[in-house]
Design a protein around this motif. Structure first.
Motif, PDB file in Angstrom:
ATOM      1  N   LEU A 290       0.828  -1.218   0.000  1.00  0.00           N
ATOM      2  CA  LEU A 290       0.000   0.000   0.000  1.00  0.00           C
ATOM      3  C   LEU A 290       0.850   1.250   0.000  1.00  0.00           C
ATOM      4  CD1 LEU A 290      -3.071  -0.375   2.335  1.00  0.00           C
ATOM      5  CD2 LEU A 290      -2.998   0.170  -0.080  1.00  0.00           C
ATOM      6  N   SER A 291       1.919   1.245   0.812  1.00  0.00           N
ATOM      7  CA  SER A 291       2.663   2.502   0.914  1.00  0.00           C
ATOM      8  C   SER A 291       3.611   2.692  -0.259  1.00  0.00           C
ATOM      9  CB  SER A 291       3.415   2.592   2.240  1.00  0.00           C
ATOM     10  OG  SER A 291       4.234   1.479   2.400  1.00  0.00           O
ATOM     11  N   ILE A 293       2.639   2.365  -3.361  1.00  0.00           N
ATOM     12  CA  ILE A 293       1.871   2.965  -4.452  1.00  0.00           C
ATOM     13  C   ILE A 293       1.745   4.465  -4.161  1.00  0.00           C
ATOM     14  CG2 ILE A 293      -0.315   2.972  -5.692  1.00  0.00           C
ATOM     15  CD1 ILE A 293      -0.745   0.159  -4.777  1.00  0.00           C
ATOM     16  N   PRO A 294       2.094   5.322  -5.106  1.00  0.00           N
ATOM     17  CA  PRO A 294       1.933   6.763  -4.870  1.00  0.00           C
ATOM     18  C   PRO A 294       0.492   7.063  -4.478  1.00  0.00           C
ATOM     19  CG  PRO A 294       3.113   6.377  -6.898  1.00  0.00           C
ATOM     20  CD  PRO A 294       2.667   5.041  -6.416  1.00  0.00           C
ATOM     21  N   VAL A 296      -1.575   9.565  -4.362  1.00  0.00           N
ATOM     22  CA  VAL A 296      -2.526  10.303  -5.199  1.00  0.00           C
ATOM     23  C   VAL A 296      -3.160   9.365  -6.225  1.00  0.00           C
ATOM     24  CG1 VAL A 296      -2.786  12.110  -6.887  1.00  0.00           C
ATOM     25  CG2 VAL A 296      -1.309  12.468  -4.968  1.00  0.00           C
ATOM     26  N   LEU A 297      -2.313   8.504  -6.816  1.00  0.00           N
ATOM     27  CA  LEU A 297      -2.826   7.603  -7.846  1.00  0.00           C
ATOM     28  C   LEU A 297      -3.793   6.589  -7.251  1.00  0.00           C
ATOM     29  CD1 LEU A 297       0.388   6.994  -9.912  1.00  0.00           C
ATOM     30  CD2 LEU A 297      -1.400   8.664 -10.210  1.00  0.00           C
ATOM     31  N   LEU A 298      -3.437   6.103  -6.052  1.00  0.00           N
ATOM     32  CA  LEU A 298      -4.302   5.126  -5.390  1.00  0.00           C
ATOM     33  C   LEU A 298      -5.663   5.758  -5.106  1.00  0.00           C
ATOM     34  CD1 LEU A 298      -4.163   2.287  -4.327  1.00  0.00           C
ATOM     35  CD2 LEU A 298      -3.387   3.169  -2.158  1.00  0.00           C
ATOM     36  N   ALA A 300      -6.932   8.368  -6.562  1.00  0.00           N
ATOM     37  CA  ALA A 300      -7.602   8.655  -7.828  1.00  0.00           C
ATOM     38  C   ALA A 300      -8.358   7.420  -8.315  1.00  0.00           C
ATOM     39  CB  ALA A 300      -6.589   9.098  -8.869  1.00  0.00           C
ATOM     40  N   ALA A 301      -7.717   6.267  -8.233  1.00  0.00           N
ATOM     41  CA  ALA A 301      -8.367   5.038  -8.702  1.00  0.00           C
ATOM     42  C   ALA A 301      -9.637   4.760  -7.908  1.00  0.00           C
ATOM     43  CB  ALA A 301      -7.401   3.868  -8.573  1.00  0.00           C
ATOM     44  N   PHE A 302      -9.532   4.885  -6.580  1.00  0.00           N
ATOM     45  CA  PHE A 302     -10.703   4.631  -5.739  1.00  0.00           C
ATOM     46  C   PHE A 302     -11.825   5.621  -6.041  1.00  0.00           C
ATOM     47  CE2 PHE A 302      -8.090   2.147  -2.663  1.00  0.00           C
ATOM     48  CZ  PHE A 302      -8.949   1.089  -2.525  1.00  0.00           C
ATOM     49  N   LEU A 304     -12.407   7.331  -8.786  1.00  0.00           N
ATOM     50  CA  LEU A 304     -13.045   7.054 -10.069  1.00  0.00           C
ATOM     51  C   LEU A 304     -14.036   5.904  -9.916  1.00  0.00           C
ATOM     52  CD1 LEU A 304     -10.032   7.385 -12.512  1.00  0.00           C
ATOM     53  CD2 LEU A 304     -11.916   8.970 -12.166  1.00  0.00           C
TER      54      LEU A 304
ATOM     55  N   LEU B  26      -8.348  -3.060  -9.129  1.00  0.00           N
ATOM     56  CA  LEU B  26      -9.002  -1.786  -8.898  1.00  0.00           C
ATOM     57  C   LEU B  26      -9.458  -1.153 -10.211  1.00  0.00           C
ATOM     58  CD1 LEU B  26      -9.376  -0.391  -6.219  1.00  0.00           C
ATOM     59  CD2 LEU B  26      -7.417   1.023  -6.725  1.00  0.00           C
ATOM     60  N   PHE B  27      -8.521  -1.065 -11.163  1.00  0.00           N
ATOM     61  CA  PHE B  27      -8.837  -0.364 -12.399  1.00  0.00           C
ATOM     62  C   PHE B  27      -9.820  -1.139 -13.257  1.00  0.00           C
ATOM     63  CE2 PHE B  27      -4.645   2.042 -12.115  1.00  0.00           C
ATOM     64  CZ  PHE B  27      -5.266   3.039 -11.427  1.00  0.00           C
ATOM     65  N   SER B 301       6.156   2.728  -7.740  1.00  0.00           N
ATOM     66  CA  SER B 301       6.482   1.694  -6.761  1.00  0.00           C
ATOM     67  C   SER B 301       7.918   1.230  -6.925  1.00  0.00           C
ATOM     68  CB  SER B 301       5.547   0.503  -6.918  1.00  0.00           C
ATOM     69  OG  SER B 301       4.263   0.939  -7.137  1.00  0.00           O
TER      70      SER B 301
END
Lengths: 492, 325
Positions: A290-291, A293-294, A296-298, A300-302, A304, B26-27, B301
């Motif tokens: 989890l940490s 992954i940047p 903001v992107l994480l 953003a995905a949620f 959306l 997720l995507f 990552s």
């Protein structure tokens, strides 16, 4: 009778307040907690910050009681027809500030302005001219704005400030009176004690902060009914009103997101530290993933994802406000899901230390269940870490909301928030002449809120983490005699 | 040490697989292949036939993670997940949903990003160390108190304000640097000066307070007292003895900053119109181009994991007592 509406965030906010009240009750009954919190209560900076925070919180709570006004019965409707409610959901704050909310101009106008910011074609005496039109509400009572504006604003300001000063004086008097009663001294003496900082609770700092707030409040109260104190935005809405409405969003994001991290952080952190071995490996793996992954992107995905969910099920929500609210609610949840790794890591380390202690070993030898040990012996001993991290995270989350709104994955565009205000300020700054008041309002409110929260948080950290106390900046070297006194006190 | 690094890399790969699976699920739950097909075909031409054709052409006609119709190992491997993830490890990013080669874009945009991030990082660490050492040097004076207060104030300001106000004052009022834009060569400095400055200032408050506590923790130790009693000046004590011993926690925290640097770049690049990876990502989020976003998550990552390994190695350099086993 209007119909009360309970939005998801309202309910959680009230539950949260109840939780805080319960904690306060619990803290007054526990000697150690009482002692620790007393050092926060005796900190002048923290208490001044607390006064400001209380005002902000009060505004947020007022803005969280929602209802739908009853519409007048339709012409010729049966007497026993079901009552019809407006589709617009209002809050108590909306009702209190109905003046500024409804006095909508056409477009930008400067703070305390009487004319619109941009020119328009108008018909004057049958001729078409291009000029700045008068505002519909701002300074509408003035006959001749050129000459009347300054005297009017000044006289109203003076009245407002005087009113504020009177209220402040009353407050000082009331506090002095109450303290005089309990100490059995004359009021004058009690007032002198407060002014010379010879009280346990730093009443002088508290009262000074409250006085400043009352003066500002009085000034606004005197001018707001007649002018747009901080101007209007692109669609003519009052900016001060927008800023006050944004407070709730900030409070909700800060508190819920922190709250949402706790179940994950506490559950996983304690489990990893207590069971060690396999469980520890798996949990460490999860939070490292989890940490890495940047964030903001994480997020953003949620976001959306929930947007797709909201768009696909329009029937779930009765009003636009409910739809915006559920997005705010889920956004806070997402910030919680993506942000628990740091706290979990701290709790794991703390639990690893605690499980080696004698009393935990003893509990284990007595056959207390794993869950029982974690709940009774470990959790209470890591609660201070949780509390410190929670108050520190709060302000960071408020700042983060603005960034997310900029990226386009923040709150619903119809929700008032500091992020949306800053976002619109971006294009306003590049106008010529510049529209600066929107950014100024967002800046002022946000800095006041976040700064108060930071100051309060650092006092809480100093109270609960003895190591942090050593890092407090001192204005002077503690003098020799003072050191001797503290040494003697500690010896006792 | 080689053993250790190999083990760490192995763990890193495991984590990358986790990251990939997570973002993939997720995507693809947000944006199923059918949705993607409908969006990219667009308009009236959408028909079941066209969707199937589009999916076959781009290899989206397989199941997501579990192919029940295949046999043996192929149940796992003959899926979209494997087809889309494995090439990532070979740094083959495929093409975006709009049909452009992501790998090529990344190679082009890497350099502007680096040109922004590297100076911000290096100068930023330098500025923070100097600021926090000054706070420590002037401890127990008014200067420290007000410096501390000012740092807390800096911390309470959103980074967006710094950008907006910086652009307003330096570009519009003073006209020192262009508001936004980018070009290589000799103009590079002009375009990057403001974003780098803002990047440093926006982190100065919180970081210098944090470093200050690290230094204060060291300053109470015995070796500092010894150094002072030898008659060394306070400056020498701070910059030679304390700084060196506080390097370990500083190293740990700078790596923790790496993902933040990535996020900072997102905002900076899109505000200042720098054609780097951050701006690319924001465009992709707005256009809902998930192939790009997934590649960027992967790169982010990888950077993070490489950063972690580098920290461990730098520990041994900063403190010879540490052995990696």
């Amino acid at each position: 009778m209007p119909k009360l509406v309970f939005l998801a965030t309202d309910l959680v906010l009230f539950l949260l307040l109840a939780g805080v009240a319960f904690y306060a009750w619990h803290a007054t009954r526990t000697p150690t907690l009482r002692q620790t919190w007393r050092s926060v209560l005796h900190d002048a900076t923290a208490m001044s910050a607390a006064v400001v925070l209380t005002v902000f919180l009060l505004l947020a709570v007022l803005d969280s009681v929602h209802y739908r006004p009853l519409l007048a019965p339709a012409e010729g409707a049966a007497a026993d027809a079901a009552p019809a409610y407006s589709t617009k959901t209002l809050s108590l704050l909306d009702a209190l500030l109905s003046g500024p909310r409804e006095s909508r101009e056409k477009t930008y106008s400067i703070p305390l302005g009487t004319h619109q910011f941009s020119k328009e074609s108008m018909l004057v005496d049958g001729k078409s001219i291009r000029d700045f039109p008068r505002l519909k509400f701002g300074g509408a009572g003035l006959q001749n704005p050129q000459t009347d504006w300054a005297p009017d604003v000044i006289s109203r300001s003076v009245t407002g400030l005087l009113g504020g000063a009177l209220a402040a004086a009353a407050l000082w008097w009331a506090v002095a009176l109450i303290r005089a009663k309990s100490l059995a001294v004359p009021v004058g003496n009690s007032l002198r004690l407060i002014w010379r900082c010879q009280t346990d609770v730093p009443w002088r700092a508290i009262l000074l902060t409250a006085s400043v707030l009352l003066l500002i409040g009085g000034w606004i109260a005197a001018l707001w009914p007649h002018y747009h104190v901080l101007g209007t935005d692109q669609t003519g809405n009052d900016i001060l009103f927008n800023a006050i409405k944004s407070i709730r969003t900030a409070v909700v994001i800060g508190s819920f997101a922190t709250l949402a991290t706790l179940p994950f952080a506490i559950g996983f952190g304690l489990a990893a530290g207590y069971y060690k071995g396999r469980v520890d490996d798996v949990i460490q793996y999860i939070y490292t993933v989890l940490s890495s992954i940047p964030s903001v992107l994480l997020i953003a995905a949620f976001v959306l994802m929930i947007q797709v969910f909201i768009d696909k099920s329009p029937n779930l929500f009765e009003t636009g406000l409910e739809r915006a609210d559920i997005r705010l609610f889920l956004l806070s949840g997402i910030l919680g899901i993506t942000g628990w790794a740091g706290l979990a890591r701290l709790l794991r380390a703390e639990t690893l230390k605690l499980t080696e202690l004698d009393y935990v070993q003893a509990a284990r030898a007595f056959g207390v269940s794993d869950f029982g040990i974690m709940r009774r012996h470990i959790l209470p001993n890591v609660m201070h870490v949780v509390l410190i991290v929670a108050v520190l995270e709060f302000s960071g989350l408020v700042l983060y909301e603005a960034v997310l709104s900029y990226v386009g994955v923040g709150v619903d565009p119809s929700t008032n928030s500091f992020g949306t205000m800053i976002n619109s300020a971006r294009s306003e700054l590049s106008r010529d002449p510049t529209v600066w008041w929107n950014l100024l309002a967002a800046f002022g409110f946000m800095v006041t809120f976040v700064l108060s929260m930071q100051l309060f948080a650092s006092a809480v950290r100093e109270a609960f983490d003895p190591r942090a106390r050593a890092f407090r900046p001192q204005r002077k070297m503690p003098s020799q005699s003072k050191l001797a006194i503290t040494a003697r006190e500690q010896g006792r | 040490m080689i053993d250790y690094i190999i083990r760490r890399i192995g763990y890193g790969v495991l984590i990358l697989i986790g990251v990939n699976l997570f973002t993939f699920l997720l995507f693809f739950s947000v944006n199923t292949p059918d949705d993607m097909a409908r969006m990219s075909i667009g308009g009236k031409r959408v028909s079941d036939d066209a969707i199937v054709k589009w999916k076959v052409a781009r290899g989206y006609d397989k199941p997501l993670v579990w192919n029940a119709s295949a046999s043996g190992v192929e149940k796992l491997t003959d899926t979209i997940f494997v087809a889309r993830s494995l090439p990532l490890f070979a740094l083959d990013f495929g093409s975006s949903d709009s049909g452009r080669d992501i790998g090529y874009e990344i190679k082009q945009r890497m350099w502007p990003s680096l040109a922004l991030a590297a100076p911000t990082f290096v100068l930023g660490v330098f500025a923070v160390i100097v600021a926090s050492l000054l706070l420590v040097f002037f401890r127990n004076t008014y200067l420290e108190f007000w410096g501390f207060t000012f740092a807390v104030f800096l911390m309470s300001i959103s980074s967006l304000f710094y950008i907006l106000m910086g652009q307003f004052f330096f570009s519009r009022v003073l006209k020192l640097v262009p508001i936004s834009g980018y070009s290589g060569g000799s103009d590079l400095f002009v375009f990057l000066a403001l974003p780098v400055l803002i990047g440093i200032v926006s982190r100065l408050g919180s970081d210098s307070l944090f470093y200050r506590t690290l230094f204060l923790e060291e300053i109470g130790k015995d070796y500092v007292r010894t150094a002072r009693s030898k008659g060394l000046s306070e400056t020498v004590v701070l910059f030679r003895h304390v700084l060196r011993n506080a390097l370990l926690p500083i190293l740990t925290s700078t790596v923790a900053v790496l993902p933040l640097l990535f996020m900072g770049a997102l905002i900076m690049e899109s505000f200042f119109g720098i054609p780097g990876l951050g701006g690319y990502t924001i465009e992709a989020i707005n256009a809902q181009d998930f192939a790009i976003v997934r590649s960027m998550v992967f790169i982010g990552s990888v950077l993070y994991i490489v950063g972690l390994i580098l920290t461990d190695i730098s520990y041994t350099l900063a403190d010879p007592r540490i052995r990696l086993r």
